[in-house]
Motif scaffolding. Structure first.
Motif, PDB file in Angstrom:
ATOM      1  N   UNK A 264       0.704  -1.283   0.046  1.00  0.00           N
ATOM      2  CA  UNK A 264       0.045  -0.061   0.013  1.00  0.00           C
ATOM      3  C   UNK A 264       0.790   1.091  -0.003  1.00  0.00           C
ATOM      4  N   UNK A 265       1.329   1.573  -1.028  1.00  0.00           N
ATOM      5  CA  UNK A 265       2.192   2.706  -1.269  1.00  0.00           C
ATOM      6  C   UNK A 265       1.458   4.174  -2.045  1.00  0.00           C
ATOM      7  N   UNK A 266       2.374   5.012  -2.010  1.00  0.00           N
ATOM      8  CA  UNK A 266       1.707   6.428  -2.493  1.00  0.00           C
ATOM      9  C   UNK A 266       2.009   6.686  -3.724  1.00  0.00           C
ATOM     10  N   UNK A 267       0.941   6.912  -4.452  1.00  0.00           N
ATOM     11  CA  UNK A 267       0.761   7.255  -5.912  1.00  0.00           C
ATOM     12  C   UNK A 267       0.898   8.783  -6.250  1.00  0.00           C
ATOM     13  N   UNK A 268       0.434   9.718  -5.157  1.00  0.00           N
ATOM     14  CA  UNK A 268       0.387  11.224  -5.610  1.00  0.00           C
ATOM     15  C   UNK A 268       1.001  12.033  -4.680  1.00  0.00           C
ATOM     16  N   UNK A 269       2.354  12.353  -5.086  1.00  0.00           N
ATOM     17  CA  UNK A 269       3.328  11.995  -6.352  1.00  0.00           C
ATOM     18  C   UNK A 269       3.709  10.535  -5.900  1.00  0.00           C
ATOM     19  N   UNK A 270       4.282   9.984  -6.918  1.00  0.00           N
ATOM     20  CA  UNK A 270       4.612   8.332  -6.688  1.00  0.00           C
ATOM     21  C   UNK A 270       5.872   8.456  -5.926  1.00  0.00           C
ATOM     22  N   UNK A 271       5.702   7.617  -4.798  1.00  0.00           N
ATOM     23  CA  UNK A 271       6.891   7.463  -4.109  1.00  0.00           C
ATOM     24  C   UNK A 271       8.060   6.590  -4.789  1.00  0.00           C
ATOM     25  N   UNK A 272       9.230   6.635  -4.268  1.00  0.00           N
ATOM     26  CA  UNK A 272      10.356   5.706  -4.537  1.00  0.00           C
ATOM     27  C   UNK A 272       9.959   4.272  -4.535  1.00  0.00           C
ATOM     28  N   UNK A 273       9.141   3.749  -3.635  1.00  0.00           N
ATOM     29  CA  UNK A 273       8.851   2.489  -3.242  1.00  0.00           C
ATOM     30  C   UNK A 273       7.680   2.296  -4.468  1.00  0.00           C
ATOM     31  N   UNK A 274       6.829   3.276  -4.922  1.00  0.00           N
ATOM     32  CA  UNK A 274       5.688   3.117  -5.700  1.00  0.00           C
ATOM     33  C   UNK A 274       6.531   2.819  -7.255  1.00  0.00           C
ATOM     34  N   UNK A 275       7.451   3.576  -7.442  1.00  0.00           N
ATOM     35  CA  UNK A 275       7.904   3.500  -8.695  1.00  0.00           C
ATOM     36  C   UNK A 275       8.853   2.405  -8.734  1.00  0.00           C
ATOM     37  N   UNK A 276       9.625   1.818  -7.817  1.00  0.00           N
ATOM     38  CA  UNK A 276      10.274   0.468  -7.717  1.00  0.00           C
ATOM     39  C   UNK A 276       9.728  -0.565  -8.059  1.00  0.00           C
ATOM     40  N   UNK A 277       8.416  -0.616  -7.348  1.00  0.00           N
ATOM     41  CA  UNK A 277       7.485  -1.814  -7.509  1.00  0.00           C
ATOM     42  C   UNK A 277       6.975  -2.038  -8.906  1.00  0.00           C
ATOM     43  N   UNK A 278       6.237  -0.804  -9.327  1.00  0.00           N
ATOM     44  CA  UNK A 278       5.598  -0.832 -10.550  1.00  0.00           C
ATOM     45  C   UNK A 278       6.498  -0.951 -11.859  1.00  0.00           C
TER      46      UNK A 278
END
Length: 377
Positions: A264-278
């Motif tokens: 459950x990571x943050x999209x707005x704005x996309x966190x580093x964790x969000x971008x690494x995973x996706x």
């Protein structure tokens, strides 16, 4: 003005683009027809049913993968037409997308060309990222790699800079990093997608382009290695529960609840964790699609072969169906229950059928047509 025949498209790229657009369709069905359309970012798992949370997580792939493929496509375009022509194309298409966001896209969401809240969403972010990429593509590749990594993985360091609404720098900062409101003569604009990290994603896609000069097997291995490295970095960074996302994960009552919290990571704005995973998962999927026979990707290629056309068509289809149900007297009773988010998937599958036919027609028009304006669709 006409040009020569268009070069053949790369099946895996179109197929991956088609897949994430179908996931986007599911998420937008949620927003138009779900009883509680919006979920927080990141989600409040205490009040969000697990099925809905899992469905929302699948949609997280859409924007980052699409921006990555936008940058990759720009590199392929530069290989055929040169950096100057590519920069002009990125600039004009970026401006075109911004105009679409302010008109047809917002009209579909709000039923008004001058709504009280004008939402600046993903098409806006893609447009601004393309404009920024037009100015970045002439940088030496090592410099562009550094820019992409800093923007994607380092922007979380700026989270502490929160400007009040009356600050003189609030407008540019809201566009770049702080999700907020911009005053307009008739209302406000909501910067749903602050663009700074998205520019980094587009730049990362551009520097990925040389992989497509490699032999197919070597290219797949490179994509798999990059994707695995990104996902491993996500697991480490998220597991440490420090830098990488503003919301830490917590152990839940069972393994499923813990996994949802971890993802459950943050999209707005996309966190580093969000971008690494996706982006990691997106690169792995791209490599897997490269290994499949083209015929198995045919139906996904149709959706990914006319992406902007699909985006506009699916929004207006959802808007038309939503308003038709209201006109026929179906209010909340005609929507999907919070207790049955699985229903979103068959609804989206049914809606994908007419969209498939429409996109197949548009792909044919683009294939037969020779006017450069068709590249904008």
């Amino acid at each position: 003005m006409t040009t020569g025949p268009r070069p053949p498209r790369i099946a895996a790229i179109d197929a991956l683009r088609g897949l994430v657009m179908l996931l986007m369709l599911v998420d937008h069905v949620r927003e138009f027809f779900f009883l509680h359309a919006q979920v927080r970012d990141p989600m409040d798992l205490a009040v969000t049913p697990p099925g809905l949370a899992a469905t929302r997580l699948t949609a997280h792939l859409c924007a980052p993968v699409f921006l990555l493929l936008t940058g990759l496509s720009a590199h392929l375009h530069a290989g055929r037409h040169g950096p100057g022509a590519t920069a002009r194309f990125l600039l004009t298409r970026g401006l075109f997308l911004i105009v679409l966001e302010l008109t047809l896209v917002n009209l579909a969401w709000t039923r008004s060309l001058l709504p009280p809240i004008l939402y600046l969403q993903v098409i806006w972010a893609i447009g601004l990222s393309m404009i920024a990429l037009a100015g970045l593509i002439r940088l030496p590749r090592p410099v562009l790699i550094a820019v992409a990594l800093v923007l994607m993985l380092g922007h979380d360091l700026l989270d502490g800079i929160v400007l009040p609404p009356d600050h003189p720098g609030i407008i540019p900062w809201s566009i770049l990093h702080q999700r907020g409101f911009i005053p307009l003569p008739w209302g406000v604009a909501r910067t749903s997608y602050p663009v700074l990290p998205w520019i980094g994603v587009a730049a990362a896609g551009f520097v990925l382009g040389p992989c497509y000069a490699l032999e197919a097997g070597a290219r797949r291995r490179r994509l798999l290695a990059l994707g695995a490295a990104a996902m491993a970095s996500f697991l480490v960074l998220r597991g440490l529960n420090g830098y990488g996302d503003p919301t830490p994960w917590r152990a839940g009552a069972d393994l499923g609840a813990s996994a949802l919290s971890f993802l459950n990571v943050t999209k707005y704005p996309p966190s580093a964790d969000f971008l690494l995973a996706t982006l990691g998962l997106g690169l792995v999927l791209l490599a897997l699609f490269e290994a499949l026979p083209v015929r198995r990707l045919a139906w996904l290629k149709v959706f990914g072969g006319a992406p902007l056309f699909f985006y506009l068509a699916h929004l207006w289809l959802l808007r038309g169906l939503h308003d038709l149900l209201l006109a026929l007297g179906f209010g909340a009773e005609g929507r999907v229950s919070a207790d049955a988010p699985w229903q979103l998937w068959p609804i989206a599958a049914l809606l994908a059928l007419p969209l498939y036919g429409a996109c197949r027609w548009m792909v044919g028009v683009k294939r037969r047509g020779r006017h450069p304006a068709l590249s904008y669709l």
